[in-house]
Design a protein around this motif. Sequence first.
Motif, PDB file in Angstrom:
ATOM      1  N   PHE A  60      37.985  42.937  42.379  1.00  0.00           N
ATOM      2  CA  PHE A  60      39.402  43.028  42.006  1.00  0.00           C
ATOM      3  C   PHE A  60      40.314  42.684  43.186  1.00  0.00           C
ATOM      4  O   PHE A  60      41.450  43.132  43.261  1.00  0.00           O
ATOM      5  CB  PHE A  60      39.735  44.413  41.437  1.00  0.00           C
ATOM      6  CG  PHE A  60      39.180  45.555  42.228  1.00  0.00           C
ATOM      7  CD1 PHE A  60      39.889  46.114  43.274  1.00  0.00           C
ATOM      8  CD2 PHE A  60      37.917  46.068  41.928  1.00  0.00           C
ATOM      9  CE1 PHE A  60      39.381  47.160  44.013  1.00  0.00           C
ATOM     10  CE2 PHE A  60      37.396  47.120  42.651  1.00  0.00           C
ATOM     11  CZ  PHE A  60      38.129  47.666  43.704  1.00  0.00           C
ATOM     12  N   TYR A  62      41.838  40.137  43.593  1.00  0.00           N
ATOM     13  CA  TYR A  62      42.953  39.339  43.094  1.00  0.00           C
ATOM     14  C   TYR A  62      44.176  40.182  42.732  1.00  0.00           C
ATOM     15  O   TYR A  62      45.254  39.642  42.586  1.00  0.00           O
ATOM     16  CB  TYR A  62      42.514  38.551  41.848  1.00  0.00           C
ATOM     17  CG  TYR A  62      41.279  37.736  42.084  1.00  0.00           C
ATOM     18  CD1 TYR A  62      41.353  36.533  42.767  1.00  0.00           C
ATOM     19  CD2 TYR A  62      40.034  38.167  41.637  1.00  0.00           C
ATOM     20  CE1 TYR A  62      40.224  35.764  42.998  1.00  0.00           C
ATOM     21  CE2 TYR A  62      38.897  37.415  41.861  1.00  0.00           C
ATOM     22  CZ  TYR A  62      39.000  36.218  42.543  1.00  0.00           C
ATOM     23  OH  TYR A  62      37.882  35.472  42.776  1.00  0.00           O
ATOM     24  N   HIS A  63      44.004  41.478  42.584  1.00  0.00           N
ATOM     25  CA  HIS A  63      45.100  42.358  42.169  1.00  0.00           C
ATOM     26  C   HIS A  63      46.138  42.446  43.285  1.00  0.00           C
ATOM     27  O   HIS A  63      45.799  42.532  44.468  1.00  0.00           O
ATOM     28  CB  HIS A  63      44.558  43.754  41.837  1.00  0.00           C
ATOM     29  CG  HIS A  63      45.531  44.606  41.113  1.00  0.00           C
ATOM     30  ND1 HIS A  63      46.523  45.312  41.752  1.00  0.00           N
ATOM     31  CD2 HIS A  63      45.676  44.862  39.788  1.00  0.00           C
ATOM     32  CE1 HIS A  63      47.232  45.977  40.865  1.00  0.00           C
ATOM     33  NE2 HIS A  63      46.737  45.719  39.657  1.00  0.00           N
ATOM     34  N   TRP A  64      47.398  42.473  42.916  1.00  0.00           N
ATOM     35  CA  TRP A  64      48.468  42.477  43.901  1.00  0.00           C
ATOM     36  C   TRP A  64      48.414  43.709  44.800  1.00  0.00           C
ATOM     37  O   TRP A  64      48.760  43.635  45.984  1.00  0.00           O
ATOM     38  CB  TRP A  64      49.839  42.365  43.232  1.00  0.00           C
ATOM     39  CG  TRP A  64      50.269  43.595  42.475  1.00  0.00           C
ATOM     40  CD1 TRP A  64      50.043  43.876  41.163  1.00  0.00           C
ATOM     41  CD2 TRP A  64      50.967  44.714  43.015  1.00  0.00           C
ATOM     42  NE1 TRP A  64      50.561  45.095  40.845  1.00  0.00           N
ATOM     43  CE2 TRP A  64      51.143  45.641  41.971  1.00  0.00           C
ATOM     44  CE3 TRP A  64      51.467  45.031  44.277  1.00  0.00           C
ATOM     45  CZ2 TRP A  64      51.784  46.850  42.149  1.00  0.00           C
ATOM     46  CZ3 TRP A  64      52.112  46.242  44.451  1.00  0.00           C
ATOM     47  CH2 TRP A  64      52.266  47.142  43.394  1.00  0.00           C
ATOM     48  N   MET A  65      47.970  44.856  44.266  1.00  0.00           N
ATOM     49  CA  MET A  65      47.927  46.077  45.064  1.00  0.00           C
ATOM     50  C   MET A  65      46.855  45.966  46.156  1.00  0.00           C
ATOM     51  O   MET A  65      47.062  46.431  47.282  1.00  0.00           O
ATOM     52  CB  MET A  65      47.666  47.291  44.167  1.00  0.00           C
ATOM     53  CG  MET A  65      47.711  48.612  44.924  1.00  0.00           C
ATOM     54  SD  MET A  65      49.279  48.948  45.743  1.00  0.00           S
ATOM     55  CE  MET A  65      50.225  49.557  44.383  1.00  0.00           C
ATOM     56  N   VAL A  66      45.732  45.354  45.845  1.00  0.00           N
ATOM     57  CA  VAL A  66      44.671  45.164  46.835  1.00  0.00           C
ATOM     58  C   VAL A  66      45.167  44.222  47.934  1.00  0.00           C
ATOM     59  O   VAL A  66      44.928  44.449  49.125  1.00  0.00           O
ATOM     60  CB  VAL A  66      43.388  44.620  46.169  1.00  0.00           C
ATOM     61  CG1 VAL A  66      42.322  44.310  47.198  1.00  0.00           C
ATOM     62  CG2 VAL A  66      42.869  45.619  45.137  1.00  0.00           C
ATOM     63  N   LYS A  67      45.883  43.192  47.530  1.00  0.00           N
ATOM     64  CA  LYS A  67      46.443  42.261  48.515  1.00  0.00           C
ATOM     65  C   LYS A  67      47.454  42.973  49.413  1.00  0.00           C
ATOM     66  O   LYS A  67      47.489  42.760  50.619  1.00  0.00           O
ATOM     67  CB  LYS A  67      47.085  41.067  47.816  1.00  0.00           C
ATOM     68  CG  LYS A  67      46.078  40.156  47.154  1.00  0.00           C
ATOM     69  CD  LYS A  67      46.751  38.976  46.497  1.00  0.00           C
ATOM     70  CE  LYS A  67      45.706  38.094  45.844  1.00  0.00           C
ATOM     71  NZ  LYS A  67      46.191  36.766  45.543  1.00  0.00           N
ATOM     72  N   TYR A  68      48.266  43.830  48.819  1.00  0.00           N
ATOM     73  CA  TYR A  68      49.247  44.591  49.589  1.00  0.00           C
ATOM     74  C   TYR A  68      48.558  45.500  50.605  1.00  0.00           C
ATOM     75  O   TYR A  68      48.958  45.553  51.778  1.00  0.00           O
ATOM     76  CB  TYR A  68      50.132  45.406  48.636  1.00  0.00           C
ATOM     77  CG  TYR A  68      51.159  46.252  49.343  1.00  0.00           C
ATOM     78  CD1 TYR A  68      52.288  45.672  49.904  1.00  0.00           C
ATOM     79  CD2 TYR A  68      50.978  47.625  49.458  1.00  0.00           C
ATOM     80  CE1 TYR A  68      53.225  46.445  50.557  1.00  0.00           C
ATOM     81  CE2 TYR A  68      51.920  48.408  50.111  1.00  0.00           C
ATOM     82  CZ  TYR A  68      53.038  47.814  50.662  1.00  0.00           C
ATOM     83  OH  TYR A  68      53.962  48.586  51.314  1.00  0.00           O
ATOM     84  N   GLU A 129      43.258  33.496  44.112  1.00  0.00           N
ATOM     85  CA  GLU A 129      43.813  33.598  42.767  1.00  0.00           C
ATOM     86  C   GLU A 129      42.670  33.493  41.773  1.00  0.00           C
ATOM     87  O   GLU A 129      41.642  32.879  42.050  1.00  0.00           O
ATOM     88  CB  GLU A 129      44.813  32.466  42.505  1.00  0.00           C
ATOM     89  CG  GLU A 129      46.033  32.526  43.387  1.00  0.00           C
ATOM     90  CD  GLU A 129      46.978  31.369  43.141  1.00  0.00           C
ATOM     91  OE1 GLU A 129      46.771  30.628  42.172  1.00  0.00           O
ATOM     92  OE2 GLU A 129      47.909  31.211  43.928  1.00  0.00           O
ATOM     93  N   ILE A 130      42.882  34.070  40.627  1.00  0.00           N
ATOM     94  CA  ILE A 130      41.876  33.958  39.574  1.00  0.00           C
ATOM     95  C   ILE A 130      42.002  32.579  38.950  1.00  0.00           C
ATOM     96  O   ILE A 130      43.080  32.186  38.519  1.00  0.00           O
ATOM     97  CB  ILE A 130      42.066  35.042  38.492  1.00  0.00           C
ATOM     98  CG1 ILE A 130      41.932  36.426  39.096  1.00  0.00           C
ATOM     99  CG2 ILE A 130      41.088  34.832  37.360  1.00  0.00           C
ATOM    100  CD1 ILE A 130      42.227  37.540  38.118  1.00  0.00           C
TER     101      ILE A 130
END
Length: 138
Positions: A60, A62-68, A129-130
Motif C-alpha cells: 500500500f 501508493y496511498h497518500w498517507m504512506v507517502k506523507y 503510482e498504481i
Amino acid sequence: MGLLDLNTYTNNRKIVAVIAILISITAWLVELMGAVYVCPYCRVQRTVIGILGIILILPFVYHWMVKYIAIVIGLFGAVVAANQHFMGWKKISAGTFEFNNNVLIDPFLLSGCAMFLITGLVLLIINLEININPPLNH
C-alpha cells in the motif's frame, strides 16, 4: 533500462528496497560489532534508510498517507545527515578538516551518501503510482 531512467527504479522498487534494508542492517551490524564508534547521527540515518526501504516494499505504498509518512521520516533523516555533513564543511572552512584514517567510515563521506540515498528513496516513494491501465507495448 538505463541507470539514469526513473522507470528503471520504479519498475524495480523491491530490489531498491532490499538494497536499502541491507545497507541499514549492515551499518547496524558494523556498529554492534564495535567496528565503528557510536554516533547518534549515523544511527538516525541508517534507521531512516531501513524504514524507507520497508515502506518501499509495502503493498500500500501508493496511498497518500504512506507517502506523507515517508516524507516526514525522510525529511528527518535528511536534516540529520545534512547537519552532520555541514559539520565537515565547517571544519573545511576552518582549515581543520581531516578524513578518517579509514575512509570507508568517514562521517563526512557517509553523511553525504546518506543524504543522497534518503532523498532518492523518498522521491522514489513519492513517484510511485498504481498502473491500473499500463501502456500497451507495440
